[in-house]
Design a protein around this motif. Structure first.
Motif, PDB file in Angstrom:
ATOM      1  N   GLY A   1      -5.955 -12.423  10.889  1.00 11.19           N
ATOM      2  CA  GLY A   1      -5.206 -11.295  10.869  1.00 11.19           C
ATOM      3  C   GLY A   1      -3.932 -11.485  10.399  1.00 11.19           C
ATOM      4  N   ALA A   2      -2.983 -12.366  11.249  1.00  9.91           N
ATOM      5  CA  ALA A   2      -1.834 -12.792  10.782  1.00  9.91           C
ATOM      6  C   ALA A   2      -1.735 -13.275   9.658  1.00  9.91           C
ATOM      7  N   MET A   3      -2.679 -14.058   8.876  1.00  9.03           N
ATOM      8  CA  MET A   3      -2.560 -14.723   7.685  1.00  9.03           C
ATOM      9  C   MET A   3      -2.901 -13.613   6.606  1.00  9.03           C
ATOM     10  N   GLY A   4      -3.138 -12.401   6.708  1.00  8.33           N
ATOM     11  CA  GLY A   4      -3.311 -11.392   5.836  1.00  8.33           C
ATOM     12  C   GLY A   4      -4.682 -11.323   5.326  1.00  8.33           C
ATOM     13  N   CYS A   5      -5.550 -11.636   6.083  1.00  6.80           N
ATOM     14  CA  CYS A   5      -6.899 -11.536   5.321  1.00  6.80           C
ATOM     15  C   CYS A   5      -7.633  -9.946   5.565  1.00  6.80           C
ATOM     16  N   GLU A   6      -8.261  -9.883   4.430  1.00  5.96           N
ATOM     17  CA  GLU A   6      -8.630  -8.456   4.508  1.00  5.96           C
ATOM     18  C   GLU A   6     -10.028  -8.162   4.940  1.00  5.96           C
ATOM     19  N   SER A   7     -10.602  -9.267   5.123  1.00  6.21           N
ATOM     20  CA  SER A   7     -12.255  -9.241   5.705  1.00  6.21           C
ATOM     21  C   SER A   7     -12.396 -10.522   6.309  1.00  6.21           C
ATOM     22  N   ILE A   8     -13.465 -10.288   7.019  1.00  7.03           N
ATOM     23  CA  ILE A   8     -14.057 -11.721   7.569  1.00  7.03           C
ATOM     24  C   ILE A   8     -15.596 -11.814   7.646  1.00  7.03           C
ATOM     25  N   CYS A   9     -15.977 -13.017   7.282  1.00 10.48           N
ATOM     26  CA  CYS A   9     -17.487 -13.080   7.062  1.00 10.48           C
ATOM     27  C   CYS A   9     -18.096 -14.137   7.889  1.00 10.48           C
ATOM     28  N   PHE A  10     -19.177 -13.723   8.738  1.00  9.20           N
ATOM     29  CA  PHE A  10     -19.610 -14.951   9.631  1.00  9.20           C
ATOM     30  C   PHE A  10     -21.298 -15.210   9.454  1.00  9.20           C
TER      31      PHE A  10
END
Length: 413
Positions: A91-100
């Motif tokens: 989140g701090a790095m500006g990711c707009e999504s996460i994929c696992f």
């Protein structure tokens, strides 16, 4: 530039990871993939097969754009704390999504499960306590408590290891109030804990490590299951350091810690609870290997993984006070590596960054990185005597790995 985040250990990077990376790019349509990667010791309480720098290099050569380190206080934790730390960094790095990756392969059941547990939170928490009081270990207590609420078929199966982690990622996104979209990719062919090869090209990291450490273990045995770039990094590490890292390399140091410590000193170590200090001190006097030691201290109440994490903290002399003071949030981002696209992203992101991006330890207050530095120092002891100093100095001298152009990858082949 649109960024998506993944949480990894790459111990080592294998074909299943390559599949996940490819699908992540396709699903999210992101231009940048940022990996938060565990450092020298991992979530299951194990030393990494090879150091974080080499695993970061594997990731970059395979197509990850930026690799940052998940600090020790999150990397060596149970699923919820591990996920919270990793997601907070993404989140701090500006990711707009996460994929696992998950056994489920569909995101809706995770969202439904989160809502279901929020609506039944009080009863769920009470049931967890009841099962713990009955002597169940923590993961079993969670699973039994969940099933006791009689969830419907729309929820995700929280008895599966990757589903458990995935649920915690989704939960962390909501708890941190991040505008981050969650996606998942179905794991292919193998189970997370599989110890043997059951496919021609896909194998779990567990089975790959098992093959490498077997009596007749050679790199050639695992080549069908890893990308060529991973094989080259593994081969290069072997040529310089002679062997990969495993718990048995650290057993003499752990045994020394246990037989010279007092029960009072051990009781201050993180995850040493409920008289475990006496149990581990007795077992250390009797055991001649780490495997034998673990067999002696294993009980129904504590999982093997939980006990291994405790051993990591004993080995690194990490106290409850030290961990608890650092678990609320990360105070920095440690850059391990990037490619050209990643560098462009970071140059733009840094203008509005909420956390400092660190490429040199000298840029930080030592107390902030004390646990990671200590972990790296202890990790170096697992190398051969002539190479331990080289490994120790990496923590201070190794700059972030930079893969500038595709031709650098081709040059390795």
């Amino acid at each position: 530039m649109q960024a998506t985040g993944i949480v990894v250990e790459y111990n080592p990077f294998h074909n299943g990871h390559a599949f996940h990376l490819e699908k992540t790019k396709a699903i999210t349509k992101a231009e940048i993939v940022i990996a938060v990667m565990s450092g020298q010791f991992l979530q299951r309480g194990e030393p990494a097969l090879l150091p974080k720098w080499m695993r970061a290099k594997m990731a970059l050569l395979a197509g990850v754009d930026i690799v940052v380190e998940l600090p020790y206080q999150f990397a060596t934790q149970k699923a919820d704390t591990f996920a919270f730390g990793a997601v907070s960094l993404l989140g701090a790095m500006g990711c707009e999504s996460i994929c696992f990756g998950s056994e489920s392969g569909e995101i809706e059941p995770f969202l439904t499960t989160l809502q279901f547990l929020e609506e039944n939170k009080e009863e769920y928490d009470n049931q967890i306590r009841d099962y713990l009081d009955q002597g169940f270990n923590y993961p079993s207590a969670l699973s039994h408590a969940f099933l006791s609420l009689h969830p419907n078929d729309a929820v995700v199966d929280l008895s599966k290891p990757n589903n458990i982690l995935g649920f915690q990622y989704v939960k962390a996104v909501k708890e941190l109030k991040l505008s981050m979209t969650a996606h998942t990719v179905a794991r292919t062919s193998t189970d997370y804990h599989d110890q043997d090869f059951s496919s021609d090209t896909i194998a779990s990291a567990t089975s790959i490590r098992r093959a490498l450490f077997s009596e007749d273990g050679t790199l050639e045995k695992v080549l069908p299951y890893i990308p060529e770039t991973t094989a080259l990094v593994l081969q290069d590490y072997l040529e310089h350091y002679q062997h990969f890292q495993q718990w048995e390399n650290y057993w003499p140091f752990l045994k020394y810690r246990l037989i010279q410590a007092t029960a009072g000193e051990l009781s201050n170590i993180y995850e040493v609870e409920e008289g475990l200090e006496n149990r581990v001190m007795r077992a250390a006097l009797e055991a001649s290997s780490f495997q034998e030691f673990m067999t002696k201290i294993k009980t129904k109440r504590y999982t093997w993984t939980r006990l291994q994490r405790m051993c990591v903290h004993i080995l690194t002399n990490t106290t409850k006070k030290e961990m608890e003071a650092r678990m609320d949030k990360a105070s920095y981002i440690r850059l391990l590596g990037m490619n050209e696209k990643g560098r462009t992203y970071l140059n733009n992101w840094k203008k509005n960054a909420s956390l400092p991006l660190v490429s040199k330890l000298s840029a930080l207050d030592f107390d902030d990185v004390a646990l990671d530095v200590r972990a790296s120092r202890i990790y170096s002891l697992g190398a051969t005597e002539q190479m331990a100093q080289n490994l120790l100095e990496l923590e201070y001298k190794q700059p972030p790995i930079y893969i500038k152009e595709q031709k650098e990858i081709e040059a390795l082949k």
